[in-house]
Scaffold this motif. Structure first.
Motif, PDB file in Angstrom:
ATOM      1  N   LEU A  42       0.825  -1.205   0.000  1.00  0.00           N
ATOM      2  CA  LEU A  42       0.000   0.000   0.000  1.00  0.00           C
ATOM      3  C   LEU A  42       0.864   1.262   0.000  1.00  0.00           C
ATOM      4  O   LEU A  42       1.782   1.402   0.816  1.00  0.00           O
ATOM      5  CB  LEU A  42      -0.911  -0.004   1.229  1.00  0.00           C
ATOM      6  CG  LEU A  42      -2.036   1.019   1.276  1.00  0.00           C
ATOM      7  CD1 LEU A  42      -2.943   0.866   0.076  1.00  0.00           C
ATOM      8  CD2 LEU A  42      -2.830   0.861   2.561  1.00  0.00           C
ATOM      9  N   GLU A  43       0.573   2.190  -0.931  1.00  0.00           N
ATOM     10  CA  GLU A  43       1.319   3.442  -1.035  1.00  0.00           C
ATOM     11  C   GLU A  43       0.461   4.659  -0.687  1.00  0.00           C
ATOM     12  O   GLU A  43       0.968   5.610  -0.108  1.00  0.00           O
ATOM     13  CB  GLU A  43       1.892   3.598  -2.446  1.00  0.00           C
ATOM     14  CG  GLU A  43       2.946   2.550  -2.789  1.00  0.00           C
ATOM     15  CD  GLU A  43       3.512   2.731  -4.177  1.00  0.00           C
ATOM     16  OE1 GLU A  43       3.097   3.681  -4.868  1.00  0.00           O
ATOM     17  OE2 GLU A  43       4.361   1.911  -4.590  1.00  0.00           O
ATOM     18  N   GLU A  44      -0.816   4.639  -1.067  1.00  0.00           N
ATOM     19  CA  GLU A  44      -1.708   5.752  -0.754  1.00  0.00           C
ATOM     20  C   GLU A  44      -3.004   5.208  -0.156  1.00  0.00           C
ATOM     21  O   GLU A  44      -3.606   4.293  -0.717  1.00  0.00           O
ATOM     22  CB  GLU A  44      -2.016   6.583  -2.004  1.00  0.00           C
ATOM     23  CG  GLU A  44      -0.797   7.282  -2.590  1.00  0.00           C
ATOM     24  CD  GLU A  44      -1.152   8.251  -3.700  1.00  0.00           C
ATOM     25  OE1 GLU A  44      -2.360   8.558  -3.853  1.00  0.00           O
ATOM     26  OE2 GLU A  44      -0.244   8.704  -4.409  1.00  0.00           O
ATOM     27  N   LEU A  45      -3.403   5.785   0.971  1.00  0.00           N
ATOM     28  CA  LEU A  45      -4.618   5.347   1.649  1.00  0.00           C
ATOM     29  C   LEU A  45      -5.538   6.544   1.862  1.00  0.00           C
ATOM     30  O   LEU A  45      -5.156   7.539   2.483  1.00  0.00           O
ATOM     31  CB  LEU A  45      -4.289   4.706   2.997  1.00  0.00           C
ATOM     32  CG  LEU A  45      -5.488   4.250   3.844  1.00  0.00           C
ATOM     33  CD1 LEU A  45      -6.301   3.198   3.091  1.00  0.00           C
ATOM     34  CD2 LEU A  45      -5.036   3.715   5.191  1.00  0.00           C
ATOM     35  N   GLU A  46      -6.759   6.442   1.332  1.00  0.00           N
ATOM     36  CA  GLU A  46      -7.773   7.478   1.504  1.00  0.00           C
ATOM     37  C   GLU A  46      -8.903   6.928   2.364  1.00  0.00           C
ATOM     38  O   GLU A  46      -9.421   5.845   2.091  1.00  0.00           O
ATOM     39  CB  GLU A  46      -8.320   7.936   0.155  1.00  0.00           C
ATOM     40  CG  GLU A  46      -9.393   9.002   0.258  1.00  0.00           C
ATOM     41  CD  GLU A  46      -9.977   9.391  -1.084  1.00  0.00           C
ATOM     42  OE1 GLU A  46     -10.914  10.216  -1.107  1.00  0.00           O
ATOM     43  OE2 GLU A  46      -9.508   8.876  -2.116  1.00  0.00           O
ATOM     44  N   VAL A  47      -9.267   7.658   3.395  1.00  0.00           N
ATOM     45  CA  VAL A  47     -10.303   7.216   4.330  1.00  0.00           C
ATOM     46  C   VAL A  47     -11.394   8.276   4.400  1.00  0.00           C
ATOM     47  O   VAL A  47     -11.114   9.453   4.621  1.00  0.00           O
ATOM     48  CB  VAL A  47      -9.721   6.978   5.733  1.00  0.00           C
ATOM     49  CG1 VAL A  47     -10.814   6.488   6.682  1.00  0.00           C
ATOM     50  CG2 VAL A  47      -8.575   5.979   5.689  1.00  0.00           C
ATOM     51  N   LYS A  48     -12.629   7.849   4.219  1.00  0.00           N
ATOM     52  CA  LYS A  48     -13.778   8.747   4.353  1.00  0.00           C
ATOM     53  C   LYS A  48     -14.769   8.091   5.300  1.00  0.00           C
ATOM     54  O   LYS A  48     -15.415   7.099   4.962  1.00  0.00           O
ATOM     55  CB  LYS A  48     -14.436   9.003   2.997  1.00  0.00           C
ATOM     56  CG  LYS A  48     -15.536  10.056   3.036  1.00  0.00           C
ATOM     57  CD  LYS A  48     -16.062  10.372   1.644  1.00  0.00           C
ATOM     58  CE  LYS A  48     -17.129  11.451   1.697  1.00  0.00           C
ATOM     59  NZ  LYS A  48     -17.661  11.787   0.349  1.00  0.00           N
ATOM     60  N   ILE A  49     -14.877   8.629   6.504  1.00  0.00           N
ATOM     61  CA  ILE A  49     -15.675   7.975   7.539  1.00  0.00           C
ATOM     62  C   ILE A  49     -16.513   9.001   8.289  1.00  0.00           C
ATOM     63  O   ILE A  49     -16.238  10.198   8.283  1.00  0.00           O
ATOM     64  CB  ILE A  49     -14.787   7.225   8.555  1.00  0.00           C
ATOM     65  CG1 ILE A  49     -13.836   8.213   9.249  1.00  0.00           C
ATOM     66  CG2 ILE A  49     -14.024   6.100   7.901  1.00  0.00           C
ATOM     67  CD1 ILE A  49     -13.024   7.602  10.355  1.00  0.00           C
ATOM     68  N   TYR A  50     -17.546   8.487   8.958  1.00  0.00           N
ATOM     69  CA  TYR A  50     -18.303   9.298   9.892  1.00  0.00           C
ATOM     70  C   TYR A  50     -17.606   9.252  11.246  1.00  0.00           C
ATOM     71  O   TYR A  50     -16.883   8.300  11.550  1.00  0.00           O
ATOM     72  CB  TYR A  50     -19.742   8.796   9.996  1.00  0.00           C
ATOM     73  CG  TYR A  50     -20.581   9.215   8.818  1.00  0.00           C
ATOM     74  CD1 TYR A  50     -21.410  10.326   8.877  1.00  0.00           C
ATOM     75  CD2 TYR A  50     -20.518   8.508   7.615  1.00  0.00           C
ATOM     76  CE1 TYR A  50     -22.164  10.732   7.781  1.00  0.00           C
ATOM     77  CE2 TYR A  50     -21.265   8.900   6.513  1.00  0.00           C
ATOM     78  CZ  TYR A  50     -22.082  10.005   6.606  1.00  0.00           C
ATOM     79  OH  TYR A  50     -22.819  10.409   5.508  1.00  0.00           O
ATOM     80  N   SER A  51     -17.818  10.276  12.046  1.00  0.00           N
ATOM     81  CA  SER A  51     -17.065  10.405  13.297  1.00  0.00           C
ATOM     82  C   SER A  51     -17.267   9.218  14.229  1.00  0.00           C
ATOM     83  O   SER A  51     -16.417   8.925  15.062  1.00  0.00           O
ATOM     84  CB  SER A  51     -17.462  11.697  14.005  1.00  0.00           C
ATOM     85  OG  SER A  51     -18.863  11.731  14.247  1.00  0.00           O
ATOM     86  N   SER A  52     -18.381   8.535  14.088  1.00  0.00           N
ATOM     87  CA  SER A  52     -18.639   7.374  14.938  1.00  0.00           C
ATOM     88  C   SER A  52     -17.623   6.264  14.713  1.00  0.00           C
ATOM     89  O   SER A  52     -17.438   5.390  15.567  1.00  0.00           O
ATOM     90  CB  SER A  52     -20.047   6.838  14.682  1.00  0.00           C
ATOM     91  OG  SER A  52     -21.016   7.825  14.909  1.00  0.00           O
ATOM     92  N   PHE A  53     -16.961   6.281  13.561  1.00  0.00           N
ATOM     93  CA  PHE A  53     -16.013   5.223  13.235  1.00  0.00           C
ATOM     94  C   PHE A  53     -14.572   5.602  13.581  1.00  0.00           C
ATOM     95  O   PHE A  53     -13.646   4.878  13.244  1.00  0.00           O
ATOM     96  CB  PHE A  53     -16.102   4.886  11.740  1.00  0.00           C
ATOM     97  CG  PHE A  53     -17.363   4.163  11.361  1.00  0.00           C
ATOM     98  CD1 PHE A  53     -17.405   2.785  11.296  1.00  0.00           C
ATOM     99  CD2 PHE A  53     -18.526   4.870  11.084  1.00  0.00           C
ATOM    100  CE1 PHE A  53     -18.571   2.119  10.952  1.00  0.00           C
ATOM    101  CE2 PHE A  53     -19.695   4.219  10.745  1.00  0.00           C
ATOM    102  CZ  PHE A  53     -19.726   2.834  10.667  1.00  0.00           C
ATOM    103  N   LEU A  54     -14.375   6.732  14.248  1.00  0.00           N
ATOM    104  CA  LEU A  54     -13.018   7.135  14.614  1.00  0.00           C
ATOM    105  C   LEU A  54     -12.293   6.108  15.477  1.00  0.00           C
ATOM    106  O   LEU A  54     -11.079   5.918  15.321  1.00  0.00           O
ATOM    107  CB  LEU A  54     -13.060   8.495  15.319  1.00  0.00           C
ATOM    108  CG  LEU A  54     -13.282   9.697  14.394  1.00  0.00           C
ATOM    109  CD1 LEU A  54     -13.519  10.962  15.212  1.00  0.00           C
ATOM    110  CD2 LEU A  54     -12.104   9.881  13.457  1.00  0.00           C
ATOM    111  N   PRO A  55     -12.967   5.408  16.410  1.00  0.00           N
ATOM    112  CA  PRO A  55     -12.252   4.367  17.159  1.00  0.00           C
ATOM    113  C   PRO A  55     -11.662   3.290  16.251  1.00  0.00           C
ATOM    114  O   PRO A  55     -10.575   2.779  16.514  1.00  0.00           O
ATOM    115  CB  PRO A  55     -13.342   3.790  18.075  1.00  0.00           C
ATOM    116  CG  PRO A  55     -14.310   4.910  18.256  1.00  0.00           C
ATOM    117  CD  PRO A  55     -14.339   5.614  16.938  1.00  0.00           C
TER     118      PRO A  55
END
Length: 476
Positions: free
Chosen positions: A150-163
């Motif tokens: 893995l070279e680039e990681l993009e994450v799009k989440i709702y705040s509930s998934f921060l843990p």
């Protein structure tokens, strides 16, 4: 002498030697021709299976060609073509979960070549239900095989998934040893993580060079406390970070980022129209402390603002903006501030304060009638090193500031490249002769600069105003 096609390689070599000995002049040309044909066949076959040559060729091919015409050929081509296809595509893992579903609906490839996972995007469900820490399961299952590619990681989440995001970085198994870029977008949906304390540190990711952080739907600054903690821990674990982009209302400590050269920071300020509570304003002290932590390494700095345009001078409930004094950036060459109504600079753009500064871009809010005079209100000390200047402001026709061009030249006397955009205030009529006369006079005060290039734009609303006649003909 005829050489039969069913001879072994050894027999063929012996006959060739014998023939050359018996008739060195007569049959030599035929033998050499035969040898050449054998070599051409071997070279062609060898080239088609040569990893070095194939890697060079595959690097020039687009994604559709790599997918449809390269990887199906054979296992070697499939293996060699995978990382090139991975660089040109993105693997997306997501889940759809509603509260009436027992199990989430998963999206993303279940099986694939690990080297395809160069660029990966994770998208969380809107409904965390009883598993707020769970990221897409197909990604979790694939991580042991793809982590090192893995070279680039993009994450799009709702705040509930921060843990779950915290758990992803905290894990010391299957490290992202080749990861170079991290992009995180957090959509705030609730404050259930408010006050959560994160203590564990993250393993070092020495190859990460770029981190992008974006907070959206922000109404309460307390809601992004966990996101701020995760971002700071990422900074602590990426010692070779060179570029950082933040869109949030929290402030970070860049002391661990000794190699950070480019910082783009947008202060997020949203007004809650439901409660009519005044939005939080930027805390100048914390901003100054954040900038101080990276003053020795930065070469490029961009400051902006995201949120509703609220006239704080007319709103009695709004705290009045304070003056921001930039620290002494010894290596800074480029400075861009696109929201001068928020970042009200003190007298801090002098040559002694920013000795290597050459490119400056300053802009004020058009909706708030922020003028050139407002931008330069506190800039008094000159800087002879600035050669490129980009200004964007409102022209309000105030005759008391018709000499603002002369003042700007005094502050930045060495400018060679100018981009100037003026938006005529809605209170002025372009057809009014006195207003046009004052505008021309204001612009002609910029003429003493010995410019090598200049772009001047005059706008009224969304339309450009033509034939203003900025300079006299003898001035060029």
């Amino acid at each position: 002498m005829q050489v039969e096609s069913d001879l072994s390689t050894q027999e063929m070599d012996e006959d060739v030697v014998t023939s050359a000995t018996m008739n060195p002049l007569g049959d030599m040309a035929q033998v050499e021709s035969y040898d050449l044909q054998i070599d051409e066949t071997n070279v062609a076959t060898s080239a088609l299976m040569n990893p070095l040559l194939l890697n060079l060729i595959f690097s020039y091919l687009d994604a559709p060609t790599l997918k449809a015409s390269v990887r199906p050929v054979c296992t070697l081509w499939a293996d060699l073509g995978a990382p090139f296809l991975g660089k040109k595509t993105t693997l997306t893992f997501s889940e759809l979960m509603t509260c009436d579903m027992e199990t989430p609906k998963a999206f993303g490839l279940a099986t694939f070549h690990p080297k395809l996972a160069k660029n990966v995007k994770l998208v969380s469900s809107k409904c965390p239900c009883e598993s707020p820490e769970r990221l897409p399961r197909k990604f979790t299952a694939a991580r042991p095989k793809i982590a090192r590619y893995l070279e680039e990681l993009e994450v799009k989440i709702y705040s509930s998934f921060l843990p779950g995001l915290h758990k992803l970085w905290r894990s010391k198994s299957h490290l992202f040893e080749n990861l170079t870029k991290i992009s995180i977008t957090v959509l705030l949906s609730s404050d259930e993580n408010q006050g959560t304390i994160l203590t564990a540190s993250y393993p070092t990711m020495a190859n990460v060079r770029v981190i992008l952080i974006k907070m959206t739907n922000q109404y309460e600054t307390e809601q992004d406390e966990m996101a701020a903690s995760i971002c700071q821990k990422l900074l602590n674990s990426t010692p070779n970070l060179t570029e950082m982009e933040v869109e949030a209302s929290f402030y970070l400590d860049f002391a661990p980022s000794k190699k950070l050269s480019k910082l783009t920071y947008a202060f997020v300020q949203f007004f809650d129209w439901d409660t009519e509570e005044p939005p939080g304003v930027m805390e100048i002290g914390k901003m100054a402390k954040m900038l101080e932590s990276c003053r020795e390494s930065l070469t490029e700095l961009s400051l902006s603002h995201v949120g509703e345009k609220i006239d704080d001078e007319e709103d009695d409930d709004m705290p009045q903006p304070q003056t921001l004094s930039l620290p002494s950036f010894t290596s800074l060459t480029r400075l861009s501030i696109s929201s001068m109504e928020v970042y009200r600079l003190g007298d801090c753009l002098s040559a002694t304060h920013l000795p290597n500064l050459t490119h400056v871009s300053l802009a004020g809010c058009v909706q708030l009638d922020f003028t050139l005079s407002d931008i330069f209100a506190n800039l008094l000390q000159p800087h002879v090193g600035i050669t490129s200047l980009d200004l964007d402001a409102v022209y309000d026709g105030d005759e008391h500031y018709v000499d603002i061009g002369t003042e700007i030249i005094r502050v930045f006397p060495a400018v060679k490249m100018l981009q100037l955009k003026l938006t005529i205030s809605v209170h002025l009529l372009v057809e009014n002769y006195d207003d046009i006369r004052l505008l021309k006079k204001t612009l002609r005060n910029f003429a003493p600069w010995e410019l090598t290039s200049a772009v001047v734009q005059i706008h009224k609303g969304d339309q450009a105003v033509e034939n203003v006649g900025i300079f006299d003909e003898e001035q060029g």
